[in-house]
Design a protein around this motif. Structure first.
Motif, PDB file in Angstrom:
ATOM      1  N   VAL A 110      11.286  20.006  -5.793  1.00 40.86           N
ATOM      2  CA  VAL A 110      11.593  20.714  -6.763  1.00 40.86           C
ATOM      3  C   VAL A 110      10.197  20.091  -6.812  1.00 40.86           C
ATOM      4  N   PRO A 111      10.803  18.729  -7.989  1.00 41.55           N
ATOM      5  CA  PRO A 111       9.897  17.674  -8.783  1.00 41.55           C
ATOM      6  C   PRO A 111       9.408  17.052  -8.684  1.00 41.55           C
ATOM      7  N   ASP A 112       8.833  16.304  -8.768  1.00 42.72           N
ATOM      8  CA  ASP A 112       7.312  14.717  -8.536  1.00 42.72           C
ATOM      9  C   ASP A 112       8.478  14.160  -8.530  1.00 42.72           C
ATOM     10  N   LEU A 113       8.458  12.957  -7.696  1.00 39.22           N
ATOM     11  CA  LEU A 113       8.991  11.316  -8.111  1.00 39.22           C
ATOM     12  C   LEU A 113       8.161  11.163  -8.689  1.00 39.22           C
ATOM     13  N   PRO A 114       8.531  10.117 -10.146  1.00 40.44           N
ATOM     14  CA  PRO A 114       7.604   9.191 -10.367  1.00 40.44           C
ATOM     15  C   PRO A 114       7.298   8.399 -10.071  1.00 40.44           C
ATOM     16  N   GLY A 115       6.156   8.006  -9.518  1.00 43.33           N
ATOM     17  CA  GLY A 115       5.723   6.502  -9.196  1.00 43.33           C
ATOM     18  C   GLY A 115       5.629   6.402  -8.032  1.00 43.33           C
ATOM     19  N   PHE A 116       5.333   7.912  -6.840  1.00 51.10           N
ATOM     20  CA  PHE A 116       5.088   8.724  -5.923  1.00 51.10           C
ATOM     21  C   PHE A 116       3.847   8.587  -5.469  1.00 51.10           C
ATOM     22  N   LEU A 137       2.953   1.358   2.575  1.00 50.28           N
ATOM     23  CA  LEU A 137       3.911  -0.371   2.636  1.00 50.28           C
ATOM     24  C   LEU A 137       5.003  -0.434   1.510  1.00 50.28           C
ATOM     25  N   PHE A 138       5.521  -0.914   0.903  1.00 45.82           N
ATOM     26  CA  PHE A 138       6.942  -0.635  -0.520  1.00 45.82           C
ATOM     27  C   PHE A 138       6.291  -1.572  -1.514  1.00 45.82           C
ATOM     28  N   ARG A 139       6.290  -0.958  -2.790  1.00 48.98           N
ATOM     29  CA  ARG A 139       6.755  -1.303  -3.736  1.00 48.98           C
ATOM     30  C   ARG A 139       7.867  -1.362  -4.128  1.00 48.98           C
ATOM     31  N   ARG A 140       8.961  -2.146  -5.658  1.00 47.82           N
ATOM     32  CA  ARG A 140       9.895  -2.647  -6.214  1.00 47.82           C
ATOM     33  C   ARG A 140       9.460  -1.789  -7.540  1.00 47.82           C
ATOM     34  N   PHE A 141      10.590  -1.057  -7.630  1.00 51.63           N
ATOM     35  CA  PHE A 141      10.175  -0.075  -9.140  1.00 51.63           C
ATOM     36  C   PHE A 141      11.674   0.162  -9.611  1.00 51.63           C
ATOM     37  N   GLY A 142      11.036   0.484 -11.295  1.00 54.98           N
ATOM     38  CA  GLY A 142      12.081   0.867 -12.030  1.00 54.98           C
ATOM     39  C   GLY A 142      13.354  -0.157 -12.580  1.00 54.98           C
ATOM     40  N   ASN A 144      15.365  -2.988 -13.187  1.00 56.40           N
ATOM     41  CA  ASN A 144      15.971  -4.421 -12.450  1.00 56.40           C
ATOM     42  C   ASN A 144      15.512  -4.098 -10.859  1.00 56.40           C
ATOM     43  N   ARG A 145      14.485  -3.805 -10.934  1.00 57.20           N
ATOM     44  CA  ARG A 145      13.470  -3.520  -9.523  1.00 57.20           C
ATOM     45  C   ARG A 145      14.152  -2.847  -8.113  1.00 57.20           C
ATOM     46  N   ARG A 146      15.333  -1.800  -8.605  1.00 54.65           N
ATOM     47  CA  ARG A 146      16.524  -1.215  -7.797  1.00 54.65           C
ATOM     48  C   ARG A 146      15.803  -0.220  -6.918  1.00 54.65           C
ATOM     49  N   GLU A 147      14.927   0.387  -6.860  1.00 55.37           N
ATOM     50  CA  GLU A 147      14.971   1.545  -6.818  1.00 55.37           C
ATOM     51  C   GLU A 147      13.647   0.971  -5.896  1.00 55.37           C
ATOM     52  N   VAL A 148      12.602   1.405  -4.545  1.00 56.71           N
ATOM     53  CA  VAL A 148      11.445   1.361  -4.040  1.00 56.71           C
ATOM     54  C   VAL A 148      10.338   2.543  -4.158  1.00 56.71           C
ATOM     55  N   ARG A 149       9.110   2.528  -3.861  1.00 55.96           N
ATOM     56  CA  ARG A 149       8.259   3.439  -3.801  1.00 55.96           C
ATOM     57  C   ARG A 149       7.240   3.026  -2.708  1.00 55.96           C
ATOM     58  N   PRO A 150       6.471   4.243  -1.883  1.00 50.71           N
ATOM     59  CA  PRO A 150       5.459   3.462  -0.943  1.00 50.71           C
ATOM     60  C   PRO A 150       4.619   4.431  -1.802  1.00 50.71           C
ATOM     61  N   VAL A 151       2.961   3.066  -0.977  1.00 47.83           N
ATOM     62  CA  VAL A 151       2.212   2.956  -1.123  1.00 47.83           C
ATOM     63  C   VAL A 151       1.191   3.281  -0.727  1.00 47.83           C
ATOM     64  N   LEU A 152      -0.166   3.006  -0.393  1.00 49.09           N
ATOM     65  CA  LEU A 152      -0.723   3.903   0.595  1.00 49.09           C
ATOM     66  C   LEU A 152      -2.277   2.791   0.369  1.00 49.09           C
ATOM     67  N   ALA A 153      -3.023   2.420   1.772  1.00 49.62           N
ATOM     68  CA  ALA A 153      -3.676   1.732   1.679  1.00 49.62           C
ATOM     69  C   ALA A 153      -4.637   1.187   0.481  1.00 49.62           C
ATOM     70  N   ASP A 154      -4.963   2.510   0.542  1.00 55.08           N
ATOM     71  CA  ASP A 154      -6.444   3.237  -0.516  1.00 55.08           C
ATOM     72  C   ASP A 154      -5.596   4.023  -2.035  1.00 55.08           C
ATOM     73  N   SER A 155      -4.161   3.213  -2.405  1.00 54.39           N
ATOM     74  CA  SER A 155      -3.767   2.901  -3.362  1.00 54.39           C
ATOM     75  C   SER A 155      -4.260   1.492  -4.460  1.00 54.39           C
ATOM     76  N   PRO A 156      -4.711   1.927  -5.562  1.00 60.24           N
ATOM     77  CA  PRO A 156      -5.213   1.087  -6.121  1.00 60.24           C
ATOM     78  C   PRO A 156      -4.788  -0.647  -6.118  1.00 60.24           C
ATOM     79  N   LYS A 157      -5.289  -1.538  -6.257  1.00 60.00           N
ATOM     80  CA  LYS A 157      -5.882  -2.855  -6.081  1.00 60.00           C
ATOM     81  C   LYS A 157      -3.769  -3.302  -7.004  1.00 60.00           C
TER      82      LYS A 157
END
Length: 251
Positions: A110-116, A137-142, A144-157
């Motif tokens: 139900v809730p949106d995940l932060p950083g997605f 694509l993926f980036r580290r998140f949170g 100690n960078r323990r989580e990851v977040r998806p990144v799209l080709a048109d995401s901010p630089k």
């Protein structure tokens, strides 16, 4: 704990092993872990000491070709010779080493995940058996960078700059309902990134059971099992497909 943690040997020949890792057992040690730390590599090397002698991607990971998250169970391929390891690594780089997972979700998020970013693909549940390709694509998140977040080709630089520049694809097919209202999905991939299946399914609205990191329902076990590997044998060049039981079939 050590007595409870046992791997199952699924396939063996002169060049490779395929083993079934139990949930909650690390696949390999971390760089600074003590030698006695309980891991799949450590257990396998007790019977097959040669797997520790291979200088793999990291020296401390031996002949292990790919890692599963500690909470994930299922198939892991381990090379027994340097030649087999080099050949299998080349297969992986060419996206010719396929893995299949059974994933279980306890219900839509139900809730949106932060950083997605906004999810741009078809809902695999709504697709009702049609394969849905979820890529990012993926980036580290949170912390100690323990989580990851998806990144799209048109995401901010500034987000694109935090990725490795590699596009990862998970092909997801809805596989039906199970007991307790749980939904089953089949996930196939070649190249893999840490938490890839977990993140792509949570992004689609179907977090894994037991995956509280990505807003899944609390459970003792993570609803993710590596049930198949498909590859060309590193020495004989013959196709090799190995499958094991899914979670509920094995319960």
């Amino acid at each position: 704990m050590e007595e409870e943690m046992k791997f199952a040997l699924v396939y063996e020949d002169h060049d490779i092993l395929v083993v079934d890792k139990p949930a909650h057992l690390p696949t390999v040690p971390l760089k600074d872990d003590p030698v006695e730390k309980l891991t799949l590599l450590g257990l396998v090397s007790q019977a097959y000491p040669e797997v520790r002698q291979i200088a793999g991607h990291n020296l401390w990971e031996g002949g292990v070709l790919h890692r599963l998250d500690t909470a994930t169970s299922g198939l892991v391929v381990i090379a027994r010779t340097k030649e087999a390891y080099a050949s299998l690594q080349a297969l992986q780089k060419a996206d010719l080493f396929f893995k299949e997972y059974q994933a279980i979700s306890s219900g839509p998020r139900v809730p949106d995940l932060p950083g997605f970013p906004a999810y741009p693909y078809e809902d695999p549940y709504a697709a009702k058996g049609k394969e849905v390709a979820i890529g990012s694509l993926f980036r580290r998140f949170g912390e100690n960078r323990r989580e990851v977040r998806p990144v799209l080709a048109d995401s901010p630089k500034h987000l694109l700059d935090k990725t490795t520049g590699t596009w990862y694809m998970t092909k997801v097919t809805y596989a039906g309902s199970g007991p307790g209202g749980r939904e089953h999905f089949t996930c196939r991939l070649s190249s893999g990134f840490r938490h890839q299946v977990r993140v792509h399914l949570a992004w689609s609205g179907w977090p894994l059971e037991g995956d509280e990191v990505y807003h899944g329902r609390s459970a003792h076990n993570l609803g993710l099992r590596a049930v198949a590997v498909e590859l060309v044998h590193p020495i004989t060049a013959k196709p090799l497909e190995i499958r094991i039981q899914s979670q509920e079939e094995g319960e």
